[in-house]
Scaffold this motif. Structure first.
Motif, PDB file in Angstrom:
ATOM      1  N   LYS A 130       0.822  -1.337   0.102  1.00 25.25           N
ATOM      2  CA  LYS A 130      -0.029   0.138  -0.021  1.00 25.25           C
ATOM      3  C   LYS A 130       0.869   1.271  -0.006  1.00 25.25           C
ATOM      4  O   LYS A 130       1.681   1.559   1.055  1.00 25.25           O
ATOM      5  N   GLY A 131       0.606   2.067  -1.108  1.00 27.21           N
ATOM      6  CA  GLY A 131       1.357   3.223  -1.171  1.00 27.21           C
ATOM      7  C   GLY A 131       2.890   3.104  -1.558  1.00 27.21           C
ATOM      8  O   GLY A 131       3.538   4.079  -1.794  1.00 27.21           O
ATOM      9  N   LYS A 132       3.427   2.020  -1.832  1.00 27.27           N
ATOM     10  CA  LYS A 132       4.720   1.883  -2.256  1.00 27.27           C
ATOM     11  C   LYS A 132       5.062   1.847  -3.458  1.00 27.27           C
ATOM     12  O   LYS A 132       4.109   1.731  -4.513  1.00 27.27           O
ATOM     13  N   LYS A 133       6.135   2.160  -4.124  1.00 24.54           N
ATOM     14  CA  LYS A 133       6.496   2.359  -5.563  1.00 24.54           C
ATOM     15  C   LYS A 133       6.311   0.914  -6.406  1.00 24.54           C
ATOM     16  O   LYS A 133       7.361   0.072  -5.905  1.00 24.54           O
ATOM     17  N   LEU A 134       5.170   0.494  -6.978  1.00 17.26           N
ATOM     18  CA  LEU A 134       5.332  -0.745  -7.323  1.00 17.26           C
ATOM     19  C   LEU A 134       5.526  -0.771  -8.910  1.00 17.26           C
ATOM     20  O   LEU A 134       4.635  -0.186  -9.564  1.00 17.26           O
ATOM     21  N   ALA A 135       6.167  -1.607  -9.543  1.00 15.67           N
ATOM     22  CA  ALA A 135       6.530  -1.422 -10.919  1.00 15.67           C
ATOM     23  C   ALA A 135       5.673  -2.740 -11.826  1.00 15.67           C
ATOM     24  O   ALA A 135       5.407  -3.791 -11.226  1.00 15.67           O
ATOM     25  N   THR A 136       5.410  -2.343 -12.916  1.00 14.27           N
ATOM     26  CA  THR A 136       4.600  -3.374 -13.644  1.00 14.27           C
ATOM     27  C   THR A 136       5.122  -2.939 -15.115  1.00 14.27           C
ATOM     28  O   THR A 136       5.938  -2.039 -15.520  1.00 14.27           O
ATOM     29  N   ASN A 168      10.439  -4.571 -18.351  1.00 10.22           N
ATOM     30  CA  ASN A 168      10.959  -5.748 -17.518  1.00 10.22           C
ATOM     31  C   ASN A 168      12.641  -5.577 -17.368  1.00 10.22           C
ATOM     32  O   ASN A 168      13.363  -5.778 -16.140  1.00 10.22           O
ATOM     33  N   THR A 169      13.295  -5.205 -18.444  1.00 13.81           N
ATOM     34  CA  THR A 169      14.825  -4.993 -18.489  1.00 13.81           C
ATOM     35  C   THR A 169      15.367  -3.764 -17.827  1.00 13.81           C
ATOM     36  O   THR A 169      16.342  -3.882 -17.036  1.00 13.81           O
ATOM     37  N   GLU A 170      14.315  -3.067 -17.211  1.00 16.87           N
ATOM     38  CA  GLU A 170      14.996  -1.728 -16.447  1.00 16.87           C
ATOM     39  C   GLU A 170      14.497  -2.024 -15.080  1.00 16.87           C
ATOM     40  O   GLU A 170      15.184  -1.303 -14.171  1.00 16.87           O
ATOM     41  N   GLN A 171      13.538  -3.057 -14.929  1.00 15.72           N
ATOM     42  CA  GLN A 171      13.386  -3.247 -13.191  1.00 15.72           C
ATOM     43  C   GLN A 171      14.570  -3.653 -12.485  1.00 15.72           C
ATOM     44  O   GLN A 171      14.487  -3.383 -11.167  1.00 15.72           O
ATOM     45  N   LYS A 179      15.020   2.030  -6.034  1.00 17.79           N
ATOM     46  CA  LYS A 179      14.295   3.368  -6.803  1.00 17.79           C
ATOM     47  C   LYS A 179      12.847   3.069  -6.997  1.00 17.79           C
ATOM     48  O   LYS A 179      12.118   3.667  -7.477  1.00 17.79           O
ATOM     49  N   ILE A 180      12.394   1.541  -7.006  1.00 18.72           N
ATOM     50  CA  ILE A 180      11.215   1.040  -6.983  1.00 18.72           C
ATOM     51  C   ILE A 180      11.332   0.016  -5.746  1.00 18.72           C
ATOM     52  O   ILE A 180      12.324  -0.193  -5.400  1.00 18.72           O
ATOM     53  N   ASP A 181      10.248   0.031  -5.136  1.00 21.67           N
ATOM     54  CA  ASP A 181      10.012  -0.865  -3.806  1.00 21.67           C
ATOM     55  C   ASP A 181       9.611  -2.361  -4.265  1.00 21.67           C
ATOM     56  O   ASP A 181      10.133  -3.184  -3.471  1.00 21.67           O
ATOM     57  N   ALA A 182       8.926  -2.580  -5.312  1.00 18.33           N
ATOM     58  CA  ALA A 182       8.406  -3.928  -5.585  1.00 18.33           C
ATOM     59  C   ALA A 182       8.147  -4.116  -6.960  1.00 18.33           C
ATOM     60  O   ALA A 182       7.928  -2.889  -7.582  1.00 18.33           O
ATOM     61  N   ALA A 183       8.018  -5.121  -7.431  1.00 20.00           N
ATOM     62  CA  ALA A 183       7.598  -5.241  -8.942  1.00 20.00           C
ATOM     63  C   ALA A 183       6.463  -6.412  -9.118  1.00 20.00           C
ATOM     64  O   ALA A 183       6.641  -7.403  -8.179  1.00 20.00           O
ATOM     65  N   TRP A 184       5.453  -6.352 -10.011  1.00 24.03           N
ATOM     66  CA  TRP A 184       4.434  -7.373  -9.911  1.00 24.03           C
ATOM     67  C   TRP A 184       4.768  -8.060 -11.526  1.00 24.03           C
ATOM     68  O   TRP A 184       4.598  -7.293 -12.713  1.00 24.03           O
ATOM     69  N   ALA A 185       5.754  -9.095 -11.577  1.00 15.96           N
ATOM     70  CA  ALA A 185       6.515  -9.424 -12.713  1.00 15.96           C
ATOM     71  C   ALA A 185       6.227 -10.835 -13.142  1.00 15.96           C
ATOM     72  O   ALA A 185       5.967 -11.925 -12.294  1.00 15.96           O
ATOM     73  N   PRO A 186       6.082 -10.982 -14.706  1.00 15.78           N
ATOM     74  CA  PRO A 186       5.952 -12.236 -15.014  1.00 15.78           C
ATOM     75  C   PRO A 186       7.205 -12.950 -15.027  1.00 15.78           C
ATOM     76  O   PRO A 186       8.438 -12.043 -15.112  1.00 15.78           O
ATOM     77  N   GLU A 187       7.282 -14.363 -15.172  1.00 16.63           N
ATOM     78  CA  GLU A 187       8.698 -15.203 -15.294  1.00 16.63           C
ATOM     79  C   GLU A 187       8.990 -15.198 -16.669  1.00 16.63           C
ATOM     80  O   GLU A 187       8.306 -15.142 -17.653  1.00 16.63           O
ATOM     81  N   PRO A 188      10.438 -15.149 -16.874  1.00 16.74           N
ATOM     82  CA  PRO A 188      11.414 -15.269 -15.705  1.00 16.74           C
ATOM     83  C   PRO A 188      11.983 -13.926 -15.021  1.00 16.74           C
ATOM     84  O   PRO A 188      12.733 -13.954 -14.361  1.00 16.74           O
ATOM     85  N   TRP A 189      11.197 -12.802 -15.570  1.00 11.26           N
ATOM     86  CA  TRP A 189      11.732 -11.369 -14.787  1.00 11.26           C
ATOM     87  C   TRP A 189      11.557 -11.658 -13.173  1.00 11.26           C
ATOM     88  O   TRP A 189      12.367 -10.777 -12.828  1.00 11.26           O
ATOM     89  N   GLY A 190      10.468 -12.168 -12.768  1.00  9.87           N
ATOM     90  CA  GLY A 190      10.329 -12.032 -11.460  1.00  9.87           C
ATOM     91  C   GLY A 190      11.560 -12.892 -10.750  1.00  9.87           C
ATOM     92  O   GLY A 190      12.118 -12.316  -9.839  1.00  9.87           O
TER      93      GLY A 190
END
Length: 328
Positions: A130-136, A168-171, A179-190
């Motif tokens: 909640k409120g965190k920098k989340l990358a997609t 994905n490549t920049e995450q 610089k981001i707190d988390a990512a909602w990521a597909p595999e294999p990037w996760g």
């Protein structure tokens, strides 16, 4: 949006680059997909040469995309004929074209999405997002829609201004640098975020679904290509279903081959442990899992990704898929 509208206009008047007369075999077949483990049938179908052999004497041309919206634009611009893409952009395209411009011809993968947080963050559960920098990966892509739905519906955020579209490549670098707190990521990037950026696994998206299963990758084409070249579609789907069967029955057998193919697409060999972690999280399936597609359509409407309530009639056409399955 302007580009999308132009592409739809071009599609509607039949002036895409793939224009051919009905029944005339195409000289070239263009397939688009991502350098993702969740697009394994496409990755392996191209790298093994099996797609190329199946469609001969037509020539295969493949193109790799970062995320779904850009692939959909290419499909409607006549730059690709068949694509592997997530349900979010498919639903948006179906809505904006009033059901006239895209068809789902098969499923490819389910699940295979994880939420990874920076090792230095205080994020240990999904509630901590909640409120965190989340990358997609991209604005309006499947992970973007799922992440925003969760933040609004489950965490009751007032807005989703904290969700950032990051390729994905920049995450990797951004997560490592906090610089981001988390990512909602597909595999294999996760898994790459865990192995290469020191991230920590918070959750798998599948655990938020009632049956712990949701559609992640679909195979799509245009109604025009489907009507004019059902033989090509059948040949592509035959290779596709063969790879689904192999990956389902013995995924470890193809682990190295898949890793090598992904490395050739990204220019970098995946670190040890990435494919090993990621592969068990993906369920390969030829079925489009229409019930979860309907749920995602409702989310897209609630998030104003589409302007009208979802009407999915005509979107899924698995008639050729069923013929291929019966013949196998």
């Amino acid at each position: 949006m302007r580009v999308f509208a132009i592409c739809l206009l071009a599609f509607a008047i039949g002036c895409g680059k793939s224009e051919t007369s009905s029944g005339s075999p195409p000289a070239e077949v263009r397939i688009g997909y991502f350098a993702n483990l969740t697009h394994a049938q496409a990755v392996l179908g191209v790298s093994s040469g099996e797609f190329a052999s199946a469609i001969a004497p037509a020539t295969l041309k493949s193109q790799v995309f970062n995320a779904g919206p850009s692939l959909i634009e290419a499909l409607f611009a006549g730059e690709i004929d068949i694509g592997y893409v997530g349900p979010g952009p498919v639903l948006s395209a179906h809505s904006r074209s009033h059901g006239q411009a895209i068809r789902v011809i098969a499923g490819a993968a389910a699940n295979g999405v994880i939420i990874v947080a920076s090792k230095d963050s205080a994020i240990n559960t999904l509630a901590d997002l909640k409120g965190k920098k989340l990358a997609t990966p991209q604005l309006g892509n499947t992970q973007d829609i799922s992440a925003k739905h969760y933040l609004l519906a489950e965490l009751k955020q007032e807005n989703v201004d904290n969700v950032l579209p990051v390729a994905n490549t920049e995450q990797l670098q951004l997560l490592a640098q906090n610089k981001i707190d988390a990512a909602w990521a597909p595999e294999p990037w996760g898994s790459r975020l865990i192995v290469e950026a020191g991230g920590k696994l918070i959750a798998e998206e599948k655990d938020q679904w009632p049956n712990k299963e949701f559609v992640l990758t679909l195979v799509v084409t245009t109604p025009k290509f489907l009507k004019e070249h059902p033989d090509i579609v059948a040949k592509v789907l035959k290779v596709h279903t063969q790879w689904t069967a192999r990956l389902t029955s013995d995924p470890q057998k193809y682990q190295s081959q898949l890793g090598d193919a992904l490395a050739s697409l990204t220019g970098k060999k995946l670190p040890n442990g990435v494919v090993e972690q990621a592969l068990p999280r993906v369920k390969f399936t030829d079925e489009p899992l229409e019930d979860t597609l309907t749920t995602m359509a409702q989310w897209s409407y609630e998030l104003h990704v589409v302007k009208e309530p979802p009407k999915l009639a005509g979107l899924v056409d698995t008639s050729i898929l069923k013929q291929v399955q019966q013949a196998n």
